[in-house]
Structure formats: C-alpha cells, structure tokens
Design a protein around this motif. Sequence first.
Motif, PDB file in Angstrom:
ATOM      1  N   VAL A  22     -18.386  14.254 -21.267  1.00  0.00           N
ATOM      2  CA  VAL A  22     -18.164  14.738 -23.121  1.00  0.00           C
ATOM      3  C   VAL A  22     -19.026  15.743 -23.661  1.00  0.00           C
ATOM      4  N   PRO A  77      -8.626   6.843 -24.047  1.00  0.00           N
ATOM      5  CA  PRO A  77     -10.548   6.120 -24.199  1.00  0.00           C
ATOM      6  C   PRO A  77     -11.453   7.146 -23.879  1.00  0.00           C
ATOM      7  N   LEU A  78     -12.714   7.523 -24.352  1.00  0.00           N
ATOM      8  CA  LEU A  78     -13.110   8.371 -23.618  1.00  0.00           C
ATOM      9  C   LEU A  78     -14.041   6.986 -22.287  1.00  0.00           C
ATOM     10  N   CYS A 123      -9.575  15.973 -27.121  1.00  0.00           N
ATOM     11  CA  CYS A 123      -9.246  16.420 -27.820  1.00  0.00           C
ATOM     12  C   CYS A 123     -10.446  15.691 -29.032  1.00  0.00           C
ATOM     13  N   GLY A 124     -10.741  15.843 -30.505  1.00  0.00           N
ATOM     14  CA  GLY A 124     -11.632  15.793 -31.314  1.00  0.00           C
ATOM     15  C   GLY A 124     -11.818  15.765 -33.009  1.00  0.00           C
ATOM     16  N   ARG A 125     -13.117  15.713 -33.151  1.00  0.00           N
ATOM     17  CA  ARG A 125     -13.295  16.190 -34.492  1.00  0.00           C
ATOM     18  C   ARG A 125     -13.592  18.115 -34.342  1.00  0.00           C
ATOM     19  N   ARG A 178      -3.495  10.382 -25.669  1.00  0.00           N
ATOM     20  CA  ARG A 178      -4.526  10.005 -25.433  1.00  0.00           C
ATOM     21  C   ARG A 178      -5.271   8.904 -24.194  1.00  0.00           C
ATOM     22  N   GLU A 181     -17.264  17.182 -31.928  1.00  0.00           N
ATOM     23  CA  GLU A 181     -17.357  15.978 -31.617  1.00  0.00           C
ATOM     24  C   GLU A 181     -15.934  15.445 -30.765  1.00  0.00           C
ATOM     25  N   PRO A 182     -16.093  15.412 -29.640  1.00  0.00           N
ATOM     26  CA  PRO A 182     -14.757  14.546 -28.566  1.00  0.00           C
ATOM     27  C   PRO A 182     -14.451  13.598 -29.081  1.00  0.00           C
ATOM     28  N   THR A 183     -12.987  13.558 -29.310  1.00  0.00           N
ATOM     29  CA  THR A 183     -12.850  11.487 -29.332  1.00  0.00           C
ATOM     30  C   THR A 183     -12.110  10.484 -28.653  1.00  0.00           C
ATOM     31  N   ASP A 184     -11.500  12.154 -27.753  1.00  0.00           N
ATOM     32  CA  ASP A 184     -10.378  10.935 -27.003  1.00  0.00           C
ATOM     33  C   ASP A 184     -10.596  12.010 -25.950  1.00  0.00           C
TER      34      ASP A 184
END
Length: 160
Positions: free
Chosen positions: A48, A146-147, A93-95, A144, A64-67
């Motif tokens: 991450v 989860p991290l 993927c992320g923001r 997707r 910011e990685p979210t998944d």
Amino acid sequence: MDTRWKPSVTVAAIIEHEGRFLLVEEETSEGLKLNNPAGHLDPGESPVQGCAREALEETAHRFEPTDLVGVYLSRTKRASTGEEFTYLRFAFCGRLGEREPGRALDTGIVRTLWLTPQEIRASRERHRSPLLLRCMEDYLAGVRHPLSAITTDDSVFGEF
C-alpha cells in the motif's frame, strides 16, 4: 548451481475519474509506452505504501489506496535483448489527491494522460504491460478486495 526464481514485485495505481483513467507515458528500451502509475516495491515498505509512493513519483499527485483490485503474475521478454522478466503486481484503486505544485515527474515519465477505456483498449500495442488492460477491466467489472487481504509483518519495517 541452480538459482532461485524471484519475480519482481511491483505495485500499480488504477486511478479512474469521470470515466477516464490516469496513465503515464514513459520512455522504455522499447520506445514510448503507456502504463498505470506503477513501479517496484522498495525495501521497508508495504505494498500500500509503495503504491502511494509510485503514484506520487510518476504523476505528482497524492494517491490513497482504498481497495486491492488484484494480484497478478505476468512474464515478458524484452524484444531488444531477449531477456525475460516475471512480475508479481499488486494493483490498487483509491482516491486521487491534490497535485503537488512544482513536483517533477519521475525519471523516464514523459507525461500523464487521462484516457477512456475505449482509448486504452485501442492502444494495446503501446502498453508496457498486458496487465494495464487486465487491471482496468477487473476494476470496471467491480473487482475489489479489502486492504486487509494483504498483511505486511512488522519485520519489514524494522532492523534485524
């Protein structure tokens, strides 16, 4: 003597906004190629953290990685040398955050581009990796994880 096979571990950011994906155009030994913001995982960082770092270095944007989109294994042969490489890619993927003013793009990155899925599919001959398209298609299909599916032991961050 046998040598142990060791794939190169890479991290990639799958960044979508309003139906377009953020890619980088980079200089390679095979000419200008398109890729996700991606690179090698560095010692002392989690996947991450590596993804956030690579996205910043290659796009000048915080990410910011979210998944976790997926973990991918691929093999390629460099046309110019015949050398073979195996890559183990963690794609996230992320923001996308703000662009850092005045920050230069990483060495070899010519520019960033926002392309539609159709434009990405139509430019396969320019892809640095077949995983660019596969990761995008998985993202579009809603894949997707989860991290928490990835565990980085504390030993990675400390001294022995």
